[in-house]
Design an enzyme around this catalytic site. Structure first.
Site, PDB file in Angstrom:
ATOM      1  N   SER A 138       0.991  -1.463   0.109  1.00  0.00           N
ATOM      2  CA  SER A 138      -0.196   0.059  -0.156  1.00  0.00           C
ATOM      3  C   SER A 138       0.924   1.007   0.020  1.00  0.00           C
ATOM      4  O   SER A 138       1.613   1.027   0.666  1.00  0.00           O
ATOM      5  CB  SER A 138      -0.743   0.069   1.302  1.00  0.00           C
ATOM      6  OG  SER A 138      -1.332   1.354   1.504  1.00  0.00           O
ATOM      7  N   TYR A 151      -2.076   0.356  10.074  1.00  0.00           N
ATOM      8  CA  TYR A 151      -2.187  -0.439   8.267  1.00  0.00           C
ATOM      9  C   TYR A 151      -0.543  -0.267   8.059  1.00  0.00           C
ATOM     10  O   TYR A 151      -0.245  -1.103   7.362  1.00  0.00           O
ATOM     11  CB  TYR A 151      -3.589   0.220   7.947  1.00  0.00           C
ATOM     12  CG  TYR A 151      -4.048  -0.967   6.896  1.00  0.00           C
ATOM     13  CD1 TYR A 151      -4.134  -1.624   6.655  1.00  0.00           C
ATOM     14  CD2 TYR A 151      -2.980   0.084   5.288  1.00  0.00           C
ATOM     15  CE1 TYR A 151      -4.290  -2.657   5.191  1.00  0.00           C
ATOM     16  CE2 TYR A 151      -3.636  -0.347   3.890  1.00  0.00           C
ATOM     17  CZ  TYR A 151      -3.478  -1.533   4.428  1.00  0.00           C
ATOM     18  OH  TYR A 151      -4.281  -2.643   2.994  1.00  0.00           O
TER      19      TYR A 151
END
Length: 216
Positions: A138, A151
């Site tokens: 990501s 995250y």
């Protein structure tokens, strides 16, 4: 013989889009996801094109079963796609107040489980001198966003694990890739943004072919 791929988080979103692409290429598929009904729906669709094995459950708890089922049914694994991700508590908390046990779970699912599953399929890949491992990363792994710290840090760990494995496996014929698919119109992204309109973002079906072009 057809090649074999394991895909985690395969019942929806990018995982399902990648599974559809690989089914069209006649890969044997071993699909994992937590949501049993969605996983079985995906399997019914994809089994019209190829052989499909499903292993329902949390990848951080059943990595051994996933690898064993793949090896028992299809032999060596040619492609492992570590796609399953844990977003964490919603709304996404700041790191300064992030609850401890949910944070451990985020790291376990997003970083430790992919490494564990990689360790389980690596011996046969190395024995054959070929194989590819794709870890879905990501942009939060390299950029700081408020609320995305848990995250993002877990994905940064996954990215570093990928780079280190790639160096360690140089010369074995096994490749390890960390790929950031970019922002997409997915259920997880909608959850992260509080259900905002993401219709301007690409769908997973638009992104999956480019990921496989780089890796397969």
């Amino acid at each position: 013989m057809n090649q074999t791929a394991i895909i985690t988080g395969a019942s929806q979103g990018l995982g399902l889009a990648l599974a559809r692409q690989l089914a069209a290429r006649r890969y044997n598929l071993v699909l994992n996801a937590r949501r049993v009904e969605r996983l079985e729906t995906a399997a019914r669709e994809l089994s019209k094109l190829t052989d499909v094995e499903t292993v329902a459950g949390d990848v951080s708890e059943i990595a051994e079963e996933i690898a064993q089922r793949a090896h028992d049914r299809f032999g060596a694994v040619d492609l492992l796609i570590n796609n399953a991700s844990e977003l964490g508590p919603l709304p996404m908390p700041a790191l300064a107040s992030y609850p401890w046990f949910p944070l451990l779970r985020v790291f376990r699912v997003n970083a430790v489980a992919p490494l564990h599953l990689t360790q389980l399929v690596l011996p046969r890949m190395k024995e054959r001198g070929s194989g590819t491992i794709i870890n879905i990363s990501s942009d939060a792994a390299v950029n700081a966003y408020t609320g995305w710290g848990g995250y993002g840090a877990s994905k940064a760990a996954l990215r570093h694990l990928s780079m280190t494995l790639s160096v360690e496996l140089e010369g074995t014929g096994v490749r390890v890739l960390s790929i950031d698919p970019g922002d997409m119109n997915t259920e997880m992204h909608r959850d992260a943004t509080g259900g905002g309109d993401l219709s301007h973002l690409p769908l997973p079906e638009d992104v999956a072919p480019e990921i496989l072009r780089r890796a397969v």
